[in-house]
Design a protein around this motif. Structure first.
Motif, mmCIF file in Angstrom:
data_model
loop_
_atom_site.group_PDB
_atom_site.id
_atom_site.type_symbol
_atom_site.label_atom_id
_atom_site.label_comp_id
_atom_site.label_asym_id
_atom_site.label_seq_id
_atom_site.Cartn_x
_atom_site.Cartn_y
_atom_site.Cartn_z
ATOM 1 N N ARG A 11 28.110 49.887 37.713
ATOM 2 C CA ARG A 11 27.057 48.986 37.217
ATOM 3 C C ARG A 11 27.610 47.872 36.332
ATOM 4 N N VAL A 12 28.855 48.028 35.900
ATOM 5 C CA VAL A 12 29.474 47.016 35.047
ATOM 6 C C VAL A 12 30.117 45.954 35.926
ATOM 7 N N ARG A 13 29.748 44.719 35.714
ATOM 8 C CA ARG A 13 30.271 43.632 36.539
ATOM 9 C C ARG A 13 31.331 42.862 35.762
ATOM 10 N N ASP A 14 32.573 43.092 36.062
ATOM 11 C CA ASP A 14 33.662 42.309 35.494
ATOM 12 C C ASP A 14 34.751 42.191 36.564
ATOM 13 N N ARG A 15 35.876 41.644 36.206
ATOM 14 C CA ARG A 15 36.920 41.357 37.203
ATOM 15 C C ARG A 15 37.878 42.517 37.397
ATOM 16 N N THR A 16 37.705 43.605 36.666
ATOM 17 C CA THR A 16 38.601 44.750 36.817
ATOM 18 C C THR A 16 38.128 45.642 37.958
ATOM 19 N N THR A 17 39.018 46.512 38.394
ATOM 20 C CA THR A 17 38.668 47.447 39.459
ATOM 21 C C THR A 17 37.995 48.680 38.866
ATOM 22 N N LEU A 18 37.325 49.438 39.710
ATOM 23 C CA LEU A 18 36.613 50.630 39.246
ATOM 24 C C LEU A 18 37.533 51.634 38.555
ATOM 25 N N PRO A 19 38.727 51.935 39.097
ATOM 26 C CA PRO A 19 39.618 52.880 38.387
ATOM 27 C C PRO A 19 39.985 52.405 36.975
ATOM 28 N N HIS A 20 40.187 51.086 36.813
ATOM 29 C CA HIS A 20 40.508 50.564 35.489
ATOM 30 C C HIS A 20 39.317 50.722 34.529
ATOM 31 N N ARG A 21 38.122 50.516 35.041
ATOM 32 C CA ARG A 21 36.940 50.696 34.193
ATOM 33 C C ARG A 21 36.811 52.140 33.750
#
Length: 239
Positions: A11-21
């Motif tokens: 649900r978080v929209r940023d430029r990182t990938t899901l594993p990094h989040r």
């Protein structure tokens, strides 16, 4: 590795990938102050923006029963209010905003344990929550507190601020009423209800405070022996 963090990450929209989040969220959870210092305050500040002058704020203690827990940190012994049993868990201070539609929205949810070395007292848990809550409300809303919160250490702090509140009574608290006569709350209530079998208000104050209050008494509910009693710091007027 928690699937809940994966759901949040999507649900978080940023430029990182899901594993990094997920890794970033996991590192945040490792920080001991993440709940107390960040999320807790943000939830309260966001929630009180929707509170009106006469909106109701329910404040009480509850429990977080953990019947199958064995090794959780500072696991306490609590009474499970849902199943009426005694078992492992945590105590919970909570405050909820009741909006115009009757929908409860959480403002504060603070679990605590008497086994925690930093635990001082139940009164202190109440006060820690109420201080933050009243500061954020800035005079808005009406605090509703059940009989468990009817304690002098709590009441005297409530009286220091212009906050409106309603505290349910057991009937044993001494109150100074008309003519500067001191009686127990239940005596004032029964005397008022003798005149009329309908909700009645008596102008009172606490023996150690000059602040004027109302004792509102209503006839006992079916199966109850005592009248229903509320000590109020709100303007009260009979219809």
């Amino acid at each position: 590795g928690c699937c809940l963090l994966s759901q949040i990450g999507r649900r978080v929209r940023d430029r990182t990938t899901l594993p990094h989040r997920e890794k970033r969220f996991s590192r945040g959870l490792d920080h001991r102050g993440w709940w107390q210092d960040a999320l807790r305050n943000r939830v309260l500040v966001h929630g009180v923006r929707h509170v009106g002058r006469e909106d109701l704020i329910a404040v009480d203690l509850s429990d977080l029963a953990k019947p199958y827990a064995r090794k959780m940190e500072y696991l306490d012994t609590v009474r499970d209010g849902s199943h009426k049993t005694i078992g492992p868990g945590y105590w919970l201070y909570e405050a909820w905003h009741i909006d115009g539609s009757g929908q409860p929205l959480p403002l504060q949810l603070f679990p605590y344990s008497t086994k925690d070395p930093q635990f001082i007292s139940e009164n202190q848990e109440w006060l820690n929550g109420l201080w933050d809550l009243m500061e954020a409300l800035d005079g808005r809303g009406i605090l509703m507190i059940d009989r468990g919160g009817d304690r002098w250490k709590i009441m005297k702090e409530l009286l220091k601020r212009p906050q409106w509140w309603i505290v349910r009574q057991t009937g044993q608290r001494d109150l100074v009423g008309p003519g500067e006569v001191k009686k127990r709350a239940i005596e004032w209530a029964r005397e008022a209800l003798k005149r009329k079998n309908a909700p009645q208000g008596v102008r009172v104050r606490l023996p150690r405070s000059p602040t004027p209050l109302w004792l509102v008494a209503a006839p006992a509910a079916p199966g109850e022996k005592k009248p229903f009693m509320l000590l109020c710091r709100v303007p009260w007027q009979r219809d």
